[in-house]
Structures are given as C-alpha cells and as structure tokens.
Design an enzyme around this catalytic site. Sequence first.
Site, short mmCIF file in Angstrom:
data_model
loop_
_atom_site.label_atom_id
_atom_site.label_comp_id
_atom_site.label_asym_id
_atom_site.label_seq_id
_atom_site.Cartn_x
_atom_site.Cartn_y
_atom_site.Cartn_z
N ARG A 1 1.08 -1.25 -0.14
CA ARG A 1 0.18 -0.26 0.21
C ARG A 1 1.01 1.67 -0.02
O ARG A 1 0.48 2.06 0.48
CB ARG A 1 -0.98 -0.03 1.41
CG ARG A 1 -1.99 -1.04 1.34
CD ARG A 1 -2.93 -0.63 2.06
NE ARG A 1 -4.27 -1.69 2.10
CZ ARG A 1 -3.80 -3.22 2.84
NH1 ARG A 1 -2.92 -2.94 3.49
NH2 ARG A 1 -4.89 -3.92 2.60
N LYS B 1 3.37 11.21 -11.15
CA LYS B 1 3.20 10.46 -12.08
C LYS B 1 3.34 9.49 -12.40
O LYS B 1 4.76 9.23 -12.71
CB LYS B 1 2.59 11.08 -13.89
CG LYS B 1 1.19 12.39 -13.40
CD LYS B 1 0.40 12.44 -14.97
CE LYS B 1 -0.15 13.51 -14.63
NZ LYS B 1 -0.61 14.02 -15.97
N GLU C 1 9.98 17.77 -25.17
CA GLU C 1 9.52 18.30 -23.59
C GLU C 1 9.94 19.60 -23.11
O GLU C 1 9.52 20.07 -21.93
CB GLU C 1 9.16 17.29 -22.37
CG GLU C 1 8.96 15.86 -22.91
CD GLU C 1 7.03 15.96 -21.59
OE1 GLU C 1 6.63 17.20 -22.00
OE2 GLU C 1 6.90 14.53 -23.09
N LYS D 1 7.84 23.16 -14.09
CA LYS D 1 7.02 21.68 -14.05
C LYS D 1 6.42 22.18 -12.27
O LYS D 1 5.52 21.62 -12.40
CB LYS D 1 7.04 20.62 -14.31
CG LYS D 1 6.54 19.50 -13.88
CD LYS D 1 6.54 18.48 -14.99
CE LYS D 1 5.60 17.61 -14.48
NZ LYS D 1 5.67 15.81 -15.12
N GLU E 1 -4.10 17.00 -11.15
CA GLU E 1 -4.81 17.57 -12.07
C GLU E 1 -5.83 17.81 -11.63
O GLU E 1 -7.94 17.92 -12.25
CB GLU E 1 -5.32 16.90 -13.81
CG GLU E 1 -3.61 17.10 -14.17
CD GLU E 1 -3.68 15.83 -15.15
OE1 GLU E 1 -4.56 15.61 -16.19
OE2 GLU E 1 -2.56 15.69 -15.92
N ARG F 1 -2.61 21.69 -14.27
CA ARG F 1 -1.28 20.74 -14.08
C ARG F 1 -2.10 20.21 -15.46
O ARG F 1 -0.70 19.68 -16.41
CB ARG F 1 -1.81 19.45 -12.87
CG ARG F 1 -0.35 18.61 -13.61
CD ARG F 1 0.09 17.53 -12.52
NE ARG F 1 1.05 16.73 -12.88
CZ ARG F 1 2.00 15.71 -12.36
NH1 ARG F 1 1.71 15.69 -10.43
NH2 ARG F 1 2.49 15.32 -12.59
N ASN G 1 -0.19 18.58 -20.43
CA ASN G 1 0.30 17.66 -21.13
C ASN G 1 -0.42 17.82 -22.59
O ASN G 1 -0.51 17.24 -23.76
CB ASN G 1 -1.84 16.61 -21.09
CG ASN G 1 -2.04 16.47 -20.01
OD1 ASN G 1 -0.74 15.32 -19.86
ND2 ASN G 1 -2.72 16.20 -19.07
N HIS H 1 0.09 16.02 -25.80
CA HIS H 1 -0.23 14.36 -25.50
C HIS H 1 -1.41 13.79 -25.81
O HIS H 1 -1.57 12.53 -26.58
CB HIS H 1 -0.22 14.51 -23.97
CG HIS H 1 1.22 14.85 -23.45
ND1 HIS H 1 1.93 15.96 -23.47
CD2 HIS H 1 2.54 13.70 -23.15
CE1 HIS H 1 2.64 15.95 -23.05
NE2 HIS H 1 3.64 14.77 -22.51
N HIS I 1 -0.54 10.49 -27.97
CA HIS I 1 -0.63 9.52 -28.07
C HIS I 1 -1.57 8.50 -28.21
O HIS I 1 -1.21 7.03 -28.63
CB HIS I 1 -1.42 9.33 -26.50
CG HIS I 1 -0.82 9.83 -25.00
ND1 HIS I 1 -1.09 10.34 -23.75
CD2 HIS I 1 0.55 9.75 -25.05
CE1 HIS I 1 -0.19 10.30 -22.94
NE2 HIS I 1 1.14 10.47 -23.78
N HIS J 1 7.42 8.10 -27.46
CA HIS J 1 7.18 9.67 -26.36
C HIS J 1 7.22 10.78 -27.41
O HIS J 1 6.46 11.54 -27.35
CB HIS J 1 7.24 9.45 -25.52
CG HIS J 1 6.39 10.15 -24.55
ND1 HIS J 1 5.45 9.47 -24.73
CD2 HIS J 1 6.77 10.44 -23.74
CE1 HIS J 1 4.77 11.14 -23.67
NE2 HIS J 1 5.08 11.60 -23.39
#
Length: 366
Positions: free
Chosen positions: A121, A143, A185, A227, A237, A242, A246, A249, A253, A267
């Site tokens: 956990r 993330k 990026e 960032k 987000e 935030r 993206n 993206h 993606h 990527h």
Amino acid sequence: MSIVPVSLGARSYDVRIETGLLDRAGEALAPYASGRPFLVVTDTNVAAAQWPRLAAALEGAGLRAELVTLPAGEATKDWKHLESLTDRMIAHGIERADHVVAFGGGVIGDLVGFAAAILKRGCRFIQIPTTLLAQVDSSVGGKTAINSRAGKNLIGAFHQPSLVLIDPATLDTLGRRDVAAGYAEVVKYGLIDDADFFAWCEANGAALLAGDPEARSHAIAKSVAAKAAIVAEDEREITGRRALLNLGHTFGHALEAETGFSDRLLHGEGVAAGMALAFAYSARRGECPPEDAARVRDHLRAMALPASLADAGIDASGATLVAHMLHDKKMSAGTLPFLLARGIGQTWLAKDVDLADVSAFLDESR
C-alpha cells in the site's frame, strides 16, 4: 548545484541538478539507507552505460546495492514486468519506509514509481533519471503508470518520489534521436506559458542537441522549475492547471497507439507531432495566429522532430486516430478536453471540442 523544491506539504522533495552528480550519488542517498542494500532498478542500456558510475558512488559511500535490470523500451511498462518487479521487491524484503531507486528513463521511472505506490500500500522511491525526457518531465510530479492494450498510462497512481537526482552528463551516452525526443518536452514549457523561453529554445536548441553543457543545464533547471510550480498548484489535476502539462499529448498518445507504442515513434516524438497538430488545429479554429503555428512547426523540424502526421510516419484515418483518443484517461462525461493555443505561450484547456471536427482536421492533415 541547482536545487528546485517541489512544494507539496508533507510530500515535498528536492530536485538536485548538477553535472557530475551521479559520481557523488552515494552521499545524496546515504540519508535514505535502511541498513539493507538499495534495490536499484534500471534497463539494459543504462546498466551498460551508467551503472558502473553509480555502483562506484554507492561503494564509495559505504552503501550496498542490488541491481535489477529490465529490458529497454516502452514495452516494459506492462503487467508482466510490473508483476516481476513487485515479486523482486518482496523477495528483497522491501518495507514501507524503504526506498527503491529508479535509475533510467521515463519507462523505468514510471514502472518503479507505480510498483512503489502499490507494494504494501505504498513504499518510497528515488528517481535518478538518465534521459532528457525523464529529467525535464516524467521524474518530477509523481505520475506513475503502466500501459494497457487500450492505451498509454491508463493504469497508474500519483506517488511522489522522496528525491530526484539529475546529472546532465548522463545525456552524453545517448543518441541524438533520444536527446531530441526529450527536447520536445523542454519546448513544451515555452509553448505553455513562457514565450521568452520558447525564443530561448529557438536560439539555443541546436547547441543543446549538440551537447553544450551550459545549454543543457539551463534547459533542465528551467523546465524542472516550471513543472514544479505547476505541480505545487495542482498536484492531481483537480483545478485544471496541471492539465496544461499535457500539451501535445492527446494527439501524441493517439499517434503512439497507432504505432503500437514501439520505437517507430518515441514518446517525445509523438509529443512533438502532437504539439504541432494542436497549434495547427488551433489555427484552423481561428484561435491561434497561423504564423505562430508555422513557427512551432518549423522549430520542431529544425530540431529533427516530427511536426506532422507524415513526419511521424502516420497514414491512419482521422476516425482511427480519434478512436485511440476515446481511451484517453482525461475523458470526462464523454467529453475529451484538448490543450489548444491562442499563440505561443498561451495554452488553454478547451472542453467543447467536437471529435468529429478533430477527425476531419486529421484527414485534412494527411
């Protein structure tokens, strides 16, 4: 050394940036030692190119380590390797207060971070990113995720590292294509809300790709600070701030999914093409000056990055690419928000985009 704090209350941590830092990593990691050897997770490429430096630094500080080496590439971010890694962590005796070290690019950082988030956990981890993309983006902000057959990063968790150590010298062993992919990026931060930084990129991007240490260190520190500020405002987000990170993206993606998340399109290359498409689509909607969209496209191409579907080797229909977008994790109430632009440094979140119009735009772009 540049030290950028990521201010998140009890989850705050520092990002330390300095050329040669990897050779002194033992000193930085010593306060996080538990008495057991550190479990260091890397990939085959980084193990060959960088592990001897880190191993020597740990040994010099009197620290022991056990190395776990995984296959290089995006395909490692899957259930099979997650299960294998968590089994190794359990066998190693990782406790909740222990720190696992993610030593590699974004794939390793995402996978190790997610494994740390779910094991018992939640245990702790430290990021030592070795690619430009990981240094300026994925290692900061918490993330973590793996991919599924339906799409990229759909299975994951927010889980902040305890420390991030960045040595720009690790980029010296990378090929130009990998550095360029990470550079996408870097450019993103200028396009979001800092037109002056985009202008800096136009003037210094070629030097950065050629290996100029000052340009690389400046770009990394500037990107991490940008960032960190956004993450501190909107860690998960919730407010939408935030989400600006993206940019490119949603399109990118979809392009990655079309290529099967393979080395056909890295990527960062997908993000580059995605940003160019976002600006072109914004211009098509009459919201962005066409000359700004052209400026973005031209700079990306000058940096050997794709800035169109053709550049990315994509010949799929608009409908096919939009179908990939329907699996995007940002979908809410059947609507997919898009990061669009009113100009360079003026990105905003549009929640009224008609996917049929996006499909038509992509068909036109072919």
